[in-house]
Design a protein around this motif. Structure first.
Motif, short mmCIF file in Angstrom:
data_model
loop_
_atom_site.label_atom_id
_atom_site.label_comp_id
_atom_site.label_asym_id
_atom_site.label_seq_id
_atom_site.Cartn_x
_atom_site.Cartn_y
_atom_site.Cartn_z
N PRO A 15 0.83 -1.21 0.00
CA PRO A 15 0.00 0.00 0.00
C PRO A 15 0.86 1.26 0.00
O PRO A 15 1.99 1.27 0.51
CB PRO A 15 -0.79 -0.12 1.31
N LEU A 16 0.31 2.31 -0.58
CA LEU A 16 0.97 3.60 -0.56
C LEU A 16 0.48 4.38 0.66
O LEU A 16 -0.71 4.69 0.77
CB LEU A 16 0.66 4.38 -1.84
N ILE A 17 1.38 4.66 1.57
CA ILE A 17 1.06 5.44 2.76
C ILE A 17 1.93 6.69 2.74
O ILE A 17 3.15 6.62 2.95
CB ILE A 17 1.28 4.65 4.06
N GLN A 18 1.31 7.81 2.44
CA GLN A 18 2.04 9.07 2.33
C GLN A 18 1.62 10.01 3.45
O GLN A 18 0.46 10.41 3.54
CB GLN A 18 1.77 9.72 0.97
N LEU A 19 2.57 10.35 4.30
CA LEU A 19 2.30 11.26 5.40
C LEU A 19 2.10 12.67 4.85
O LEU A 19 2.91 13.16 4.06
CB LEU A 19 3.46 11.24 6.40
N ILE A 20 1.01 13.29 5.27
CA ILE A 20 0.71 14.67 4.83
C ILE A 20 1.17 15.67 5.88
O ILE A 20 1.94 16.58 5.60
CB ILE A 20 -0.80 14.83 4.56
N ASP A 21 0.67 15.50 7.10
CA ASP A 21 1.06 16.39 8.20
C ASP A 21 1.46 15.55 9.40
O ASP A 21 0.89 14.48 9.63
CB ASP A 21 -0.11 17.31 8.60
N GLU A 22 2.42 16.03 10.15
CA GLU A 22 2.79 15.41 11.40
C GLU A 22 2.90 16.48 12.47
O GLU A 22 3.09 17.66 12.15
CB GLU A 22 4.12 14.65 11.27
N PRO A 23 2.76 16.11 13.74
CA PRO A 23 2.75 17.12 14.80
C PRO A 23 4.10 17.82 14.95
O PRO A 23 5.15 17.18 14.92
CB PRO A 23 2.40 16.32 16.05
N VAL A 24 4.07 19.13 15.08
CA VAL A 24 5.26 19.94 15.33
C VAL A 24 4.96 20.88 16.48
O VAL A 24 3.83 21.31 16.68
CB VAL A 24 5.68 20.74 14.08
N LEU A 25 5.98 21.18 17.25
CA LEU A 25 5.83 22.09 18.39
C LEU A 25 5.84 23.53 17.91
O LEU A 25 6.60 23.88 17.00
CB LEU A 25 6.96 21.86 19.39
#
Length: 359
Positions: A310-320
């Protein structure tokens, strides 16, 4: 005639009931006006309580990750190889779904196995390696609660989960339930899209960020490995068979050469001298045919493996700094004041109605 009389009586009763209701409401309103000082006093007290609660209430930090999950169309990519697959004796069939079709991956995020694996993972927070579960236990002061309740404040979660005792498993189960009820939120913002949103909300900003990142990494890795496990095993088996047959083929080729070298100038009239080399040549032909079919199957299986991945593409991840949900002072004052007025007014009206009924 009698029916008309009854209808008139019913209408009169309805009018009387409506008039009584309106009159009762007017008297209740007048009664509340006469108690405005009491209502305002309680409202001010609740207003101050709301202000105090805004100071006491810890802010909630929300870590959010979004990623797109593309299952892919297995037959769409393999249609051009259908002829090759049929020659190799493989029926590709149609995309029949799988254990993670639809919204099942959302439940995977909420499963005990994934949450436990994430909680027991070590991360670097503030330059210090620590278990996420230890961080969670510390900022929620759970050890103090455990000590008062069961005298188990010294319990640790080091070591493999398979060696955990009943108490450790029970505590992890309680934490997982809390996560699913209050901490973790997994959903699809738009049902038509393949975008998944994962939110972790806690009073510890660093924990929320690290847990969110680790959970997404853990679940997506497990998802990919599970989706490709069957195809991967098939590729490994075919590769092993191909290597084995190739070794046999090489031995057969060496055998043909050795048989010819054993009788380089064989008498044409003595056909028995050519038998060893002919036998070796038959082995070579058979091994070549088998090797060819296995290689075909292997290539098709590799294509299938790529399609299953499967294609799993991260769009946003948590940032401080993370998004924060905090009860402001003004909001606390307003909520407390409105709640105080409403509760007091409702209590006075209820008390008045109760007295009226008892009378």
């Amino acid at each position: 005639m009698q029916e008309k009389v009854q209808n008139n009586k019913a209408e009169n009763q309805d009018e009387v009931s409506l008039k009584e209701l309106i009159g009762s409401l007017k008297t209740d309103v007048a009664y509340l006006r006469s108690k405005w000082m009491l209502i305002m006093a309680v409202g001010v007290v609740c207003c101050l309580i709301g202000l105090g609660y805004s100071f006491y209430k810890k802010p909630i930090y929300v870590a959010t990750s979004t990623f797109v999950l593309e299952e892919g169309n297995k037959m769409g990519g393999l249609s051009q190889y259908a002829g090759l697959a049929s020659l190799a004796g493989i029926d590709l069939g149609k995309d029949g779904g799988g254990i993670f079709q639809g919204d099942n991956i959302l439940e995977l995020y909420r499963s005990r196995v994934m949450l436990e694996k994430t909680l027991l993972a070590k991360v670097n927070i503030g330059g210090k390696q620590q278990l996420l579960i230890d961080r969670y236990v510390n900022f929620n002061e759970l050890r103090e609660k455990w000590r008062k309740k069961n005298d188990i404040d010294s319990i640790t979660f080091d070591g493999p989960p398979a060696n955990f005792n009943r108490t450790q498993d029970s505590l992890i189960t309680d934490i997982v339930e809390t996560f699913n009820k209050k901490v973790l939120s997994v959903n699809k913002p738009d049902k038509k899209l393949s975008i998944i949103k994962v939110e972790v909300a806690t009073t510890d900003e660093a924990f929320a960020k690290e847990f969110n990142i680790k959970l997404v990494e853990t679940v997506n890795d497990f998802y990919t490995q599970t989706k490709t496990k069957k195809s991967g095993q098939n590729v490994m088996l075919l590769q092993k068979q191909a290597d084995s047959v190739k070794a046999v083929l090489n031995q057969s080729l060496s055998g043909v050469a050795s048989a010819i070298d054993a009788a380089p100038n064989a008498n044409p009239g003595m056909t028995s001298l050519r038998v060893p080399s002919q036998r070796r040549q038959v082995d070579v032909q058979a091994s070549t045919a088998i090797y060819s079919e296995i290689v075909k199957n292997l290539e098709v299986s590799k294509i299938s493996l790529r399609q299953d991945t499967p294609l799993i593409q991260l769009i946003d991840e948590p940032v401080l700094p993370l998004a924060v949900n905090k009860l402001g002072k003004i909001k606390g004052l307003a909520i407390g004041f409105i709640a105080g007025i409403f509760i007091t007014a409702a209590g006075l009206v209820f008390r008045r109605i109760a007295k009226r009924i008892m009378a």
